[in-house]
Design a protein around this motif. Structure first.
Motif, short mmCIF file in Angstrom:
data_model
loop_
_atom_site.label_atom_id
_atom_site.label_comp_id
_atom_site.label_asym_id
_atom_site.label_seq_id
_atom_site.Cartn_x
_atom_site.Cartn_y
_atom_site.Cartn_z
N GLU A 194 0.83 -1.21 0.00
CA GLU A 194 0.00 0.00 0.00
C GLU A 194 0.86 1.26 0.00
OE1 GLU A 194 -2.77 0.09 3.23
OE2 GLU A 194 -4.07 -1.41 2.31
N CYS A 195 1.87 1.28 0.84
CA CYS A 195 2.76 2.45 0.89
C CYS A 195 3.49 2.62 -0.44
CB CYS A 195 3.76 2.31 2.04
SG CYS A 195 2.99 2.47 3.67
N GLY A 196 3.88 1.51 -1.04
CA GLY A 196 4.54 1.58 -2.34
C GLY A 196 3.62 2.13 -3.42
N ILE A 197 2.37 1.68 -3.43
CA ILE A 197 1.39 2.20 -4.40
C ILE A 197 1.20 3.70 -4.18
CG2 ILE A 197 -1.06 2.20 -5.03
CD1 ILE A 197 0.37 -0.15 -6.25
N LYS A 198 1.11 4.11 -2.94
CA LYS A 198 0.90 5.53 -2.64
C LYS A 198 2.13 6.36 -2.97
CE LYS A 198 -2.75 4.22 0.45
NZ LYS A 198 -3.26 4.05 1.79
N ALA A 199 3.32 5.81 -2.81
CA ALA A 199 4.53 6.50 -3.23
C ALA A 199 4.55 6.64 -4.76
CB ALA A 199 5.78 5.75 -2.75
N LEU A 200 4.11 5.60 -5.44
CA LEU A 200 4.02 5.66 -6.89
C LEU A 200 3.00 6.71 -7.33
CD1 LEU A 200 4.92 4.47 -9.60
CD2 LEU A 200 3.23 2.66 -9.28
N MET A 201 1.88 6.78 -6.61
CA MET A 201 0.88 7.81 -6.90
C MET A 201 1.50 9.20 -6.79
SD MET A 201 -2.23 5.94 -4.81
CE MET A 201 -3.20 7.41 -4.55
N LEU A 202 2.28 9.42 -5.75
CA LEU A 202 2.95 10.72 -5.58
C LEU A 202 3.93 10.97 -6.72
CD1 LEU A 202 3.60 10.67 -1.74
CD2 LEU A 202 2.04 12.21 -2.96
N GLU B 181 3.26 -15.70 0.58
CA GLU B 181 4.33 -15.69 -0.41
C GLU B 181 3.97 -14.79 -1.60
OE1 GLU B 181 4.82 -19.85 -1.16
OE2 GLU B 181 5.94 -20.16 0.71
N ALA B 182 2.72 -14.84 -2.03
CA ALA B 182 2.27 -13.97 -3.13
C ALA B 182 2.30 -12.51 -2.71
CB ALA B 182 0.87 -14.38 -3.58
N TRP B 183 1.88 -12.21 -1.48
CA TRP B 183 1.91 -10.83 -0.98
C TRP B 183 3.34 -10.30 -0.92
CZ3 TRP B 183 -1.59 -12.47 3.63
CH2 TRP B 183 -2.90 -12.67 3.17
N ARG B 184 4.27 -11.17 -0.50
CA ARG B 184 5.68 -10.78 -0.47
C ARG B 184 6.14 -10.40 -1.86
NH1 ARG B 184 8.66 -15.72 0.33
NH2 ARG B 184 8.25 -15.82 -1.89
N ASP B 185 5.82 -11.23 -2.83
CA ASP B 185 6.21 -10.96 -4.22
C ASP B 185 5.55 -9.68 -4.74
OD1 ASP B 185 7.72 -13.26 -4.07
OD2 ASP B 185 6.29 -14.48 -5.20
N ASN B 186 4.27 -9.48 -4.40
CA ASN B 186 3.57 -8.25 -4.82
C ASN B 186 4.23 -7.02 -4.24
OD1 ASN B 186 0.18 -9.66 -4.65
ND2 ASN B 186 1.69 -9.80 -6.27
N ALA B 187 4.58 -7.08 -2.97
CA ALA B 187 5.22 -5.93 -2.32
C ALA B 187 6.59 -5.65 -2.96
CB ALA B 187 5.38 -6.18 -0.82
N LYS B 188 7.33 -6.70 -3.28
CA LYS B 188 8.63 -6.53 -3.94
C LYS B 188 8.45 -5.88 -5.31
CE LYS B 188 11.33 -10.24 -1.88
NZ LYS B 188 12.06 -11.50 -2.15
N ASP B 189 7.42 -6.29 -6.04
CA ASP B 189 7.16 -5.73 -7.36
C ASP B 189 6.88 -4.24 -7.29
OD1 ASP B 189 7.52 -8.24 -8.48
OD2 ASP B 189 5.37 -8.64 -8.70
N VAL B 190 6.09 -3.83 -6.30
CA VAL B 190 5.78 -2.40 -6.14
C VAL B 190 7.05 -1.64 -5.76
CG1 VAL B 190 4.51 -0.69 -4.82
CG2 VAL B 190 3.37 -2.79 -5.51
N MET B 191 7.83 -2.16 -4.85
CA MET B 191 9.04 -1.48 -4.42
C MET B 191 10.02 -1.34 -5.59
SD MET B 191 8.50 -0.59 -1.46
CE MET B 191 6.88 -0.89 -0.81
N ALA B 192 10.06 -2.32 -6.46
CA ALA B 192 10.94 -2.23 -7.62
C ALA B 192 10.48 -1.16 -8.60
CB ALA B 192 11.00 -3.59 -8.33
N GLU B 193 9.20 -0.83 -8.56
CA GLU B 193 8.65 0.16 -9.48
C GLU B 193 8.93 1.59 -9.04
OE1 GLU B 193 7.08 1.05 -12.97
OE2 GLU B 193 6.99 -1.01 -12.27
N ILE B 194 9.09 1.80 -7.73
CA ILE B 194 9.26 3.19 -7.27
C ILE B 194 10.72 3.59 -7.18
CG2 ILE B 194 7.09 3.38 -6.06
CD1 ILE B 194 8.47 2.78 -3.47
#
Length: 103
Positions: free
Chosen positions: A11-19, A90-103
């Protein structure tokens, strides 16, 4: 607990991406209509309904994927964890990593 934290990180990663994409929290204090104050599933829905968010492919790849943070809910914070599957975490971990890689 790890699954819950992966969701908050995503969620924080998505919101950082939004910013990063130029979106800003509402200045009128209406948090119920502001994706910056929403949690997943509502966050995903709000972003899909937002014209500004829809034009950003970097954001859409997360909000349009039904599997992204699937089964995650902020309410799990208070659960005993017995209904949370290891595969979900495990899927949530991967999802969070994907968002962090995007920002």
């Amino acid at each position: 607990m790890a699954g819950y934290l992966y969701g908050l990180a995503a969620e924080c990663g998505i919101k950082a991406l939004m910013l990063d994409l130029g979106m800003r929290p509402a200045v009128d204090g209406r948090r119920s209509d502001d994706p910056f104050y929403a949690h997943f599933r509502q966050l995903r829905t709000m972003l899909r309904d937002n014209a500004s968010a829809r034009k950003h492919t970097d954001l859409r790849k997360f909000t349009e994927d039904e599997r992204f943070m699937e089964h995650w809910d902020v309410a799990m914070r208070y659960s005993d964890g017995k209904d949370i599957l290891k595969a979900w975490v495990e899927a949530w971990r991967d999802n969070a990593k994907d968002v962090m890689a995007e920002i």
